[in-house]
Design an enzyme around this catalytic site. Structure first.
Site, PDB file in Angstrom:
ATOM      1  N   CYS A 201      79.169 -22.910  75.969  1.00 33.98           N
ATOM      2  CA  CYS A 201      78.728 -22.383  74.665  1.00 33.98           C
ATOM      3  C   CYS A 201      79.310 -23.198  73.509  1.00 33.98           C
ATOM      4  CB  CYS A 201      79.088 -20.909  74.528  1.00 33.98           C
ATOM      5  SG  CYS A 201      80.834 -20.585  74.616  1.00 33.98           S
TER       6      CYS A 201
ATOM      7  N   PHE B 200      93.813 -36.472  78.551  1.00 33.15           N
ATOM      8  CA  PHE B 200      94.246 -35.195  77.975  1.00 33.15           C
ATOM      9  C   PHE B 200      95.688 -34.895  78.366  1.00 33.15           C
ATOM     10  CE2 PHE B 200      89.722 -35.028  77.846  1.00 33.15           C
ATOM     11  CZ  PHE B 200      89.433 -34.294  76.704  1.00 33.15           C
TER      12      PHE B 200
ATOM     13  N   GLU C  54      86.826 -24.772  67.076  1.00 32.36           N
ATOM     14  CA  GLU C  54      85.821 -25.502  67.869  1.00 32.36           C
ATOM     15  C   GLU C  54      86.305 -26.913  68.210  1.00 32.36           C
ATOM     16  OE1 GLU C  54      83.400 -24.330  69.368  1.00 32.36           O
ATOM     17  OE2 GLU C  54      83.388 -22.336  68.452  1.00 32.36           O
TER      18      GLU C  54
ATOM     19  N   THR D 231      90.092 -29.316  67.789  1.00 34.78           N
ATOM     20  CA  THR D 231      90.746 -30.072  66.713  1.00 34.78           C
ATOM     21  C   THR D 231      90.281 -31.532  66.772  1.00 34.78           C
ATOM     22  OG1 THR D 231      92.614 -30.675  68.122  1.00 34.78           O
ATOM     23  CG2 THR D 231      92.810 -28.598  66.886  1.00 34.78           C
TER      24      THR D 231
HETATM   25  C1  LIG Z   1      89.994 -18.720  61.254  1.00 30.07           C
HETATM   26  C2  LIG Z   1      89.912 -19.039  62.727  1.00 30.07           C
HETATM   27  C3  LIG Z   1      88.967 -18.414  63.540  1.00 30.07           C
HETATM   28  C4  LIG Z   1      88.917 -18.664  64.913  1.00 30.07           C
HETATM   29  N1  LIG Z   1      87.983 -17.994  65.689  1.00 30.07           N
HETATM   30  C5  LIG Z   1      88.023 -18.146  67.054  1.00 30.07           C
HETATM   31  C6  LIG Z   1      87.157 -17.368  67.906  1.00 30.07           C
HETATM   32  O1  LIG Z   1      86.339 -16.576  67.443  1.00 30.07           O
HETATM   33  N2  LIG Z   1      87.253 -17.516  69.266  1.00 30.07           N
HETATM   34  C7  LIG Z   1      88.153 -18.380  69.826  1.00 30.07           C
HETATM   35  O2  LIG Z   1      88.207 -18.480  71.057  1.00 30.07           O
HETATM   36  N3  LIG Z   1      88.986 -19.129  69.037  1.00 30.07           N
HETATM   37  C8  LIG Z   1      88.948 -19.022  67.679  1.00 30.07           C
HETATM   38  N4  LIG Z   1      89.817 -19.757  66.887  1.00 30.07           N
HETATM   39  C9  LIG Z   1      90.851 -20.555  67.568  1.00 30.07           C
HETATM   40  C10 LIG Z   1      90.662 -22.054  67.479  1.00 30.07           C
HETATM   41  O3  LIG Z   1      89.606 -22.472  68.305  1.00 30.07           O
HETATM   42  C11 LIG Z   1      92.010 -22.698  67.867  1.00 30.07           C
HETATM   43  O4  LIG Z   1      92.942 -22.389  66.850  1.00 30.07           O
HETATM   44  C12 LIG Z   1      91.885 -24.210  68.038  1.00 30.07           C
HETATM   45  O5  LIG Z   1      91.145 -24.521  69.200  1.00 30.07           O
HETATM   46  C13 LIG Z   1      93.252 -24.904  68.152  1.00 30.07           C
HETATM   47  O6  LIG Z   1      94.017 -24.279  69.121  1.00 30.07           O
HETATM   48  P1  LIG Z   1      95.509 -23.822  68.762  1.00 30.07           P
HETATM   49  O7  LIG Z   1      95.509 -23.111  67.456  1.00 30.07           O
HETATM   50  O8  LIG Z   1      96.041 -23.124  69.961  1.00 30.07           O
HETATM   51  O9  LIG Z   1      96.287 -25.187  68.539  1.00 30.07           O
HETATM   52  P2  LIG Z   1      97.097 -26.002  69.639  1.00 30.07           P
HETATM   53  O10 LIG Z   1      96.269 -26.190  70.874  1.00 30.07           O
HETATM   54  O11 LIG Z   1      98.459 -25.413  69.791  1.00 30.07           O
HETATM   55  O12 LIG Z   1      97.211 -27.429  68.937  1.00 30.07           O
HETATM   56  C14 LIG Z   1      98.239 -27.750  67.989  1.00 30.07           C
HETATM   57  C15 LIG Z   1      98.123 -29.237  67.677  1.00 30.07           C
HETATM   58  O13 LIG Z   1      98.351 -30.016  68.878  1.00 30.07           O
HETATM   59  C16 LIG Z   1      97.252 -30.868  69.130  1.00 30.07           C
HETATM   60  N5  LIG Z   1      97.008 -30.981  70.590  1.00 30.07           N
HETATM   61  C17 LIG Z   1      96.717 -29.964  71.461  1.00 30.07           C
HETATM   62  N6  LIG Z   1      96.567 -30.447  72.711  1.00 30.07           N
HETATM   63  C18 LIG Z   1      96.767 -31.795  72.649  1.00 30.07           C
HETATM   64  C19 LIG Z   1      96.755 -32.853  73.600  1.00 30.07           C
HETATM   65  N7  LIG Z   1      96.485 -32.657  74.894  1.00 30.07           N
HETATM   66  N8  LIG Z   1      97.025 -34.094  73.176  1.00 30.07           N
HETATM   67  C20 LIG Z   1      97.307 -34.327  71.865  1.00 30.07           C
HETATM   68  N9  LIG Z   1      97.333 -33.374  70.907  1.00 30.07           N
HETATM   69  C21 LIG Z   1      97.060 -32.119  71.290  1.00 30.07           C
HETATM   70  C22 LIG Z   1      96.066 -30.228  68.422  1.00 30.07           C
HETATM   71  O14 LIG Z   1      95.070 -31.200  68.109  1.00 30.07           O
HETATM   72  C23 LIG Z   1      96.730 -29.646  67.170  1.00 30.07           C
HETATM   73  O15 LIG Z   1      96.863 -30.644  66.182  1.00 30.07           O
HETATM   74  C24 LIG Z   1      89.841 -19.567  65.491  1.00 30.07           C
HETATM   75  C25 LIG Z   1      90.776 -20.228  64.674  1.00 30.07           C
HETATM   76  C26 LIG Z   1      90.815 -19.975  63.303  1.00 30.07           C
HETATM   77  C27 LIG Z   1      91.844 -20.707  62.470  1.00 30.07           C
END
Ligand SMILES: Cc1cc2nc3c(=O)[nH]c(=O)nc-3n(C[C@H](O)[C@H](O)[C@H](O)COP(=O)(O)OP(=O)(O)OC[C@H]3O[C@@H](n4cnc5c(N)ncnc54)[C@H](O)[C@@H]3O)c2cc1C
Length: 241
Positions: free
Chosen positions: A96, A241, A221, A223
């Site tokens: 999705c 990854f 969706e 980063t």
């Molecule tokens: C307002 C809002 C609404 C949202 N709505 C939804 C929703 O409806 N449903 C849902 O499922 N999610 C939702 N999200 C969640 C969103 O998809 C996640 O916040 C996003 O995918 C990032 O995940 P995280 O916050 O856990 O960051 P993290 O995964 O902790 O990442 C932190 C940092 O580390 C980096 N990073 C992570 N992994 C790696 C890697 N392997 N190598 C290098 N760098 C890396 C990232 O790029 C980022 O800069 C929402 C977020 C917000 C802010």
């Protein structure tokens, strides 16, 4: 995936939590992905089910008009009929994402265009030293660059849509478009905010609002780093990854 689903007789018991869920505290039904013994599955959990709570996340500086929640599932019991039969495995969960990211690649264009429109109106009416701000070379260069970047983003989104229509679109192409167009829109929003001077920091003009909202869009969706890794894998054939 830390949320777990365990079978108990004809029922499923779900334990775990989901953070940052849009409309999580408003929705009557949540689609919860959880890890079961046979792999990842999707379960429908109705609001009011015992053990299911939703807490609104307050104090957001971005997407303030959208409600975001943390969902907690504490031994939530649901019948087997609440399991989505075709949604099996992580691939089903990730499928999705391509559609959501495709929509974002287009939505970002609207935000960028609104910012440019606002600056066009403002710089036409703002007079400095006897001439409109839009008659200065630097403002014109900045606006021309914004329009150049927007036009590239529009072509990218249009090409993606053609590939999608033909059933030929690949996930890495969607990643590239989402990442590129949101970055483009965020850069334009920031520059447009600056071209409005002090007026740009008020709620009366939209670029700073778009800029703050795009900070979420650049994160959710996938980063930028994650999309870089997806595109990197597609062009090198190596997963990093
Ligand atoms: C307002 C809002 C609404 C949202 N709505 C939804 C929703 O409806 N449903 C849902 O499922 N999610 C939702 N999200 C969640 C969103 O998809 C996640 O916040 C996003 O995918 C990032 O995940 P995280 O916050 O856990 O960051 P993290 O995964 O902790 O990442 C932190 C940092 O580390 C980096 N990073 C992570 N992994 C790696 C890697 N392997 N190598 C290098 N760098 C890396 C990232 O790029 C980022 O800069 C929402 C977020 C917000 C802010």
């Amino acid at each position: 995936m830390r949320t777990r689903a365990r079978r108990r007789g004809a029922d499923w018991i779900i334990d775990g939590s989901k953070l940052w869920i849009t409309n999580g505290a408003i929705a009557d039904v949540a689609v919860v992905w959880a890890l079961a013994d046979e792999g990842v599955g999707a379960f429908l959990v109705e609001k009011g089910t015992r053990g299911f709570t939703a807490r609104v996340i307050e104090n957001k500086l971005s997407l303030r008009a959208s409600s975001t929640a943390e969902l907690v599932l504490d031994a939530v019991t649901i019948p087997d009929s609440a399991r989505l039969p075709e949604a099996r495995g992580l691939k089903a969960a990730l499928r999705c994402l391509d559609d959501a990211r495709f929509g974002i690649a287009w939505g970002a264009l609207g935000a960028a265009r609104a910012c440019i429109d606002t600056v066009l109106k403002y710089t036409e009416s703002r007079e400095l030293f006897g001439r409109s701000l839009n008659k200065t070379q630097l403002i014109q260069a900045r606006l021309a660059n914004a329009v150049r970047a927007l036009a590239n983003g529009q072509l990218l989104a249009w090409r993606l849509a053609k590939l999608k229509d033909e059933g030929r679109v690949e996930s890495a192409q969607v990643s590239l478009a989402k990442w590129s167009n949101v970055r483009m829109a965020l850069d334009i929003a920031r520059d447009c905010r600056d071209m409005l001077g002090a007026a740009g920091i008020t709620l009366d003009l939209s670029p700073m609002r778009h800029m703050l909202n795009l900070e979420t869009v650049v994160t959710y969706e996938g980063t930028e780093s994650i999309h870089e890794l997806i595109v990197g894998r597609a062009i090198t054939g190596q997963g990093a990854f």
